[in-house]
Design a protein around this motif. Structure first.
Motif, PDB file in Angstrom:
ATOM      1  N   ALA A 190     -45.996  21.224  30.649  1.00  0.00           N
ATOM      2  CA  ALA A 190     -45.768  22.617  31.032  1.00  0.00           C
ATOM      3  C   ALA A 190     -45.783  23.547  29.828  1.00  0.00           C
ATOM      4  CB  ALA A 190     -44.438  22.742  31.777  1.00  0.00           C
ATOM      5  N   ASP A 191     -45.421  23.057  28.655  1.00  0.00           N
ATOM      6  CA  ASP A 191     -45.462  23.893  27.452  1.00  0.00           C
ATOM      7  C   ASP A 191     -46.890  24.190  27.011  1.00  0.00           C
ATOM      8  OD1 ASP A 191     -42.804  24.389  27.117  1.00  0.00           O
ATOM      9  OD2 ASP A 191     -42.477  22.828  25.608  1.00  0.00           O
ATOM     10  N   GLY A 192     -47.849  23.380  27.398  1.00  0.00           N
ATOM     11  CA  GLY A 192     -49.234  23.638  27.033  1.00  0.00           C
ATOM     12  C   GLY A 192     -49.900  24.691  27.887  1.00  0.00           C
ATOM     13  N   ILE A 193     -49.397  24.908  29.075  1.00  0.00           N
ATOM     14  CA  ILE A 193     -50.008  25.873  29.993  1.00  0.00           C
ATOM     15  C   ILE A 193     -49.899  27.318  29.492  1.00  0.00           C
ATOM     16  CG2 ILE A 193     -49.888  26.812  32.344  1.00  0.00           C
ATOM     17  CD1 ILE A 193     -49.205  23.922  33.224  1.00  0.00           C
ATOM     18  N   PRO A 194     -48.739  27.778  28.986  1.00  0.00           N
ATOM     19  CA  PRO A 194     -48.693  29.158  28.483  1.00  0.00           C
ATOM     20  C   PRO A 194     -49.646  29.424  27.324  1.00  0.00           C
ATOM     21  CG  PRO A 194     -46.481  28.358  28.821  1.00  0.00           C
ATOM     22  CD  PRO A 194     -47.404  27.195  29.017  1.00  0.00           C
ATOM     23  N   VAL A 195     -49.905  28.414  26.494  1.00  0.00           N
ATOM     24  CA  VAL A 195     -50.863  28.600  25.405  1.00  0.00           C
ATOM     25  C   VAL A 195     -52.226  28.949  25.979  1.00  0.00           C
ATOM     26  CG1 VAL A 195     -52.060  27.418  23.519  1.00  0.00           C
ATOM     27  CG2 VAL A 195     -49.611  27.102  23.826  1.00  0.00           C
ATOM     28  N   LEU A 196     -52.622  28.221  27.014  1.00  0.00           N
ATOM     29  CA  LEU A 196     -53.907  28.499  27.649  1.00  0.00           C
ATOM     30  C   LEU A 196     -53.925  29.877  28.289  1.00  0.00           C
ATOM     31  CD1 LEU A 196     -54.573  25.059  29.344  1.00  0.00           C
ATOM     32  CD2 LEU A 196     -55.637  25.968  27.286  1.00  0.00           C
ATOM     33  N   LEU A 197     -52.861  30.214  29.005  1.00  0.00           N
ATOM     34  CA  LEU A 197     -52.811  31.520  29.666  1.00  0.00           C
ATOM     35  C   LEU A 197     -52.865  32.669  28.674  1.00  0.00           C
ATOM     36  CD1 LEU A 197     -50.132  30.920  32.447  1.00  0.00           C
ATOM     37  CD2 LEU A 197     -52.595  31.216  32.725  1.00  0.00           C
ATOM     38  N   ILE A 198     -52.084  32.563  27.606  1.00  0.00           N
ATOM     39  CA  ILE A 198     -52.052  33.645  26.620  1.00  0.00           C
ATOM     40  C   ILE A 198     -53.388  33.780  25.925  1.00  0.00           C
ATOM     41  CG2 ILE A 198     -51.058  34.338  24.395  1.00  0.00           C
ATOM     42  CD1 ILE A 198     -48.385  33.183  25.438  1.00  0.00           C
ATOM     43  N   TYR A 199     -53.931  32.684  25.456  1.00  0.00           N
ATOM     44  CA  TYR A 199     -55.152  32.748  24.659  1.00  0.00           C
ATOM     45  C   TYR A 199     -56.372  33.139  25.478  1.00  0.00           C
ATOM     46  CZ  TYR A 199     -58.878  31.497  21.491  1.00  0.00           C
ATOM     47  OH  TYR A 199     -59.993  31.523  20.712  1.00  0.00           O
ATOM     48  N   PHE A 200     -56.537  32.540  26.652  1.00  0.00           N
ATOM     49  CA  PHE A 200     -57.752  32.778  27.422  1.00  0.00           C
ATOM     50  C   PHE A 200     -57.673  33.968  28.371  1.00  0.00           C
ATOM     51  CE2 PHE A 200     -58.406  28.281  26.327  1.00  0.00           C
ATOM     52  CZ  PHE A 200     -59.647  28.396  25.731  1.00  0.00           C
ATOM     53  N   LEU A 201     -56.482  34.313  28.861  1.00  0.00           N
ATOM     54  CA  LEU A 201     -56.384  35.383  29.855  1.00  0.00           C
ATOM     55  C   LEU A 201     -55.654  36.629  29.349  1.00  0.00           C
ATOM     56  CD1 LEU A 201     -55.638  33.292  33.052  1.00  0.00           C
ATOM     57  CD2 LEU A 201     -57.808  34.245  32.312  1.00  0.00           C
ATOM     58  N   LEU A 202     -54.417  36.450  28.896  1.00  0.00           N
ATOM     59  CA  LEU A 202     -53.587  37.615  28.596  1.00  0.00           C
ATOM     60  C   LEU A 202     -54.027  38.376  27.357  1.00  0.00           C
ATOM     61  CD1 LEU A 202     -50.057  36.243  29.502  1.00  0.00           C
ATOM     62  CD2 LEU A 202     -51.600  37.639  30.871  1.00  0.00           C
ATOM     63  N   ASP A 203     -54.422  37.667  26.303  1.00  0.00           N
ATOM     64  CA  ASP A 203     -54.840  38.360  25.092  1.00  0.00           C
ATOM     65  C   ASP A 203     -56.073  39.242  25.332  1.00  0.00           C
ATOM     66  OD1 ASP A 203     -54.127  38.958  22.499  1.00  0.00           O
ATOM     67  OD2 ASP A 203     -55.258  37.305  21.600  1.00  0.00           O
ATOM     68  N   PRO A 204     -57.151  38.716  25.941  1.00  0.00           N
ATOM     69  CA  PRO A 204     -58.276  39.607  26.245  1.00  0.00           C
ATOM     70  C   PRO A 204     -57.918  40.711  27.244  1.00  0.00           C
ATOM     71  CG  PRO A 204     -58.993  37.331  26.323  1.00  0.00           C
ATOM     72  CD  PRO A 204     -57.505  37.321  26.193  1.00  0.00           C
ATOM     73  N   LEU A 205     -57.043  40.419  28.189  1.00  0.00           N
ATOM     74  CA  LEU A 205     -56.640  41.426  29.168  1.00  0.00           C
ATOM     75  C   LEU A 205     -55.840  42.553  28.515  1.00  0.00           C
ATOM     76  CD1 LEU A 205     -56.435  42.281  32.184  1.00  0.00           C
ATOM     77  CD2 LEU A 205     -54.284  41.025  32.220  1.00  0.00           C
ATOM     78  N   PHE A 206     -54.860  42.188  27.697  1.00  0.00           N
ATOM     79  CA  PHE A 206     -54.027  43.212  27.052  1.00  0.00           C
ATOM     80  C   PHE A 206     -54.804  44.046  26.050  1.00  0.00           C
ATOM     81  CE2 PHE A 206     -49.785  40.846  27.794  1.00  0.00           C
ATOM     82  CZ  PHE A 206     -49.804  41.261  29.105  1.00  0.00           C
ATOM     83  N   SER A 207     -55.886  43.521  25.496  1.00  0.00           N
ATOM     84  CA  SER A 207     -56.677  44.318  24.556  1.00  0.00           C
ATOM     85  C   SER A 207     -57.418  45.442  25.268  1.00  0.00           C
ATOM     86  CB  SER A 207     -57.673  43.436  23.814  1.00  0.00           C
ATOM     87  OG  SER A 207     -58.702  42.987  24.675  1.00  0.00           O
ATOM     88  N   ARG A 208     -57.467  45.386  26.600  1.00  0.00           N
ATOM     89  CA  ARG A 208     -58.152  46.428  27.381  1.00  0.00           C
ATOM     90  C   ARG A 208     -57.196  47.407  28.065  1.00  0.00           C
ATOM     91  NH1 ARG A 208     -61.144  41.972  27.190  1.00  0.00           N
ATOM     92  NH2 ARG A 208     -63.395  42.092  27.214  1.00  0.00           N
ATOM     93  N   VAL A 209     -55.890  47.179  27.961  1.00  0.00           N
ATOM     94  CA  VAL A 209     -54.912  48.061  28.596  1.00  0.00           C
ATOM     95  C   VAL A 209     -54.861  49.372  27.823  1.00  0.00           C
ATOM     96  CG1 VAL A 209     -52.475  48.362  29.163  1.00  0.00           C
ATOM     97  CG2 VAL A 209     -53.563  46.154  29.495  1.00  0.00           C
ATOM     98  N   PRO A 210     -55.007  50.513  28.514  1.00  0.00           N
ATOM     99  CA  PRO A 210     -55.074  51.790  27.804  1.00  0.00           C
ATOM    100  C   PRO A 210     -53.707  52.408  27.459  1.00  0.00           C
ATOM    101  CG  PRO A 210     -55.524  52.143  30.112  1.00  0.00           C
ATOM    102  CD  PRO A 210     -55.337  50.662  29.923  1.00  0.00           C
ATOM    103  N   THR A 235     -52.464  50.144  19.724  1.00  0.00           N
ATOM    104  CA  THR A 235     -52.155  49.990  18.301  1.00  0.00           C
ATOM    105  C   THR A 235     -52.203  48.531  17.866  1.00  0.00           C
ATOM    106  OG1 THR A 235     -49.783  49.898  18.801  1.00  0.00           O
ATOM    107  CG2 THR A 235     -50.700  52.045  18.224  1.00  0.00           C
ATOM    108  N   ALA A 236     -52.047  47.598  18.772  1.00  0.00           N
ATOM    109  CA  ALA A 236     -52.060  46.176  18.420  1.00  0.00           C
ATOM    110  C   ALA A 236     -53.478  45.622  18.319  1.00  0.00           C
ATOM    111  CB  ALA A 236     -51.268  45.374  19.438  1.00  0.00           C
ATOM    112  N   TYR A 237     -54.428  46.222  19.016  1.00  0.00           N
ATOM    113  CA  TYR A 237     -55.802  45.723  19.037  1.00  0.00           C
ATOM    114  C   TYR A 237     -56.738  46.816  18.525  1.00  0.00           C
ATOM    115  CZ  TYR A 237     -53.842  42.220  22.151  1.00  0.00           C
ATOM    116  OH  TYR A 237     -53.084  41.226  22.697  1.00  0.00           O
ATOM    117  N   ALA A 238     -57.600  46.454  17.576  1.00  0.00           N
ATOM    118  CA  ALA A 238     -58.569  47.421  17.055  1.00  0.00           C
ATOM    119  C   ALA A 238     -59.677  47.673  18.071  1.00  0.00           C
ATOM    120  CB  ALA A 238     -59.163  46.905  15.744  1.00  0.00           C
ATOM    121  N   ALA A 239     -60.034  46.634  18.825  1.00  0.00           N
ATOM    122  CA  ALA A 239     -61.078  46.747  19.848  1.00  0.00           C
ATOM    123  C   ALA A 239     -60.779  45.730  20.941  1.00  0.00           C
ATOM    124  CB  ALA A 239     -62.452  46.475  19.241  1.00  0.00           C
TER     125      ALA A 239
END
Length: 155
Positions: A53-73, A79-83
């Motif tokens: 179960a500890d490995g699942i959040p790594v996958l979610l954050i890296y593959f889904l949440l990080d790219p998603l949050f970089s697009r939140v206006p 300020t956290a993401y340059a692009a």
């Protein structure tokens, strides 16, 4: 440097910075929830299941949440993401490491379950051959039933 330090309006104390950003409270809530749910998971299942179960959040954050949050206006995310980050991420080395982590834990869990089954069958074999209760498994492998190539019922 000394002049900059003297002109700094700094605070001190345990609660310094708590009122500066609402995301601090969200992070605190997430950490408390994670600790609580980890305790429930280990209590009901096992620490191996917790490792899976500890490995699942790594996958979610890296593959889904990080790219998603970089697009939140919102300003906080801008300020956290340059692009905007690409999806899927282009760093194949990190992609494979993120995938290997939960897969290796799952493999270990499966191997552990198979080992328990094998030990159970070995212990059942001890009872079938009339071996004394609590005898080590090495005593069973040197018994005449296994060394002669026959089975326990061939006597």
């Amino acid at each position: 440097l000394r002049q900059q330090a003297e002109s700094c309006i700094c605070g001190s104390g345990v609660l310094l910075g708590w009122g500066s950003n609402w995301l601090i409270y969200v992070a605190l809530l997430a950490v408390v929830f994670h600790s609580w749910i980890t305790g429930v998971l280990v209590y009901r299942f096992s620490s191996v299941d917790r490792a899976i179960a500890d490995g699942i959040p790594v996958l979610l954050i890296y593959f889904l949440l990080d790219p998603l949050f970089s697009r939140v206006p919102l300003h906080v995310f801008a300020t956290a993401y340059a692009a905007s980050l690409p999806w899927p991420p282009v760093d194949w080395t990190r992609n494979l490491i993120c995938l290997i982590l939960p897969l290796s834990v799952t493999t270990f869990s499966s191997a552990s379950a198979e080992m328990q089954k094998a030990l159970g069958l070995l212990n059942d074999g001890d009872a079938a051959t009339g071996a004394a209760a609590g005898a080590p498994a090495s005593a069973l492998s040197s018994s005449s039933a296994f060394s002669s190539g026959g089975t326990a019922g061939d006597d």
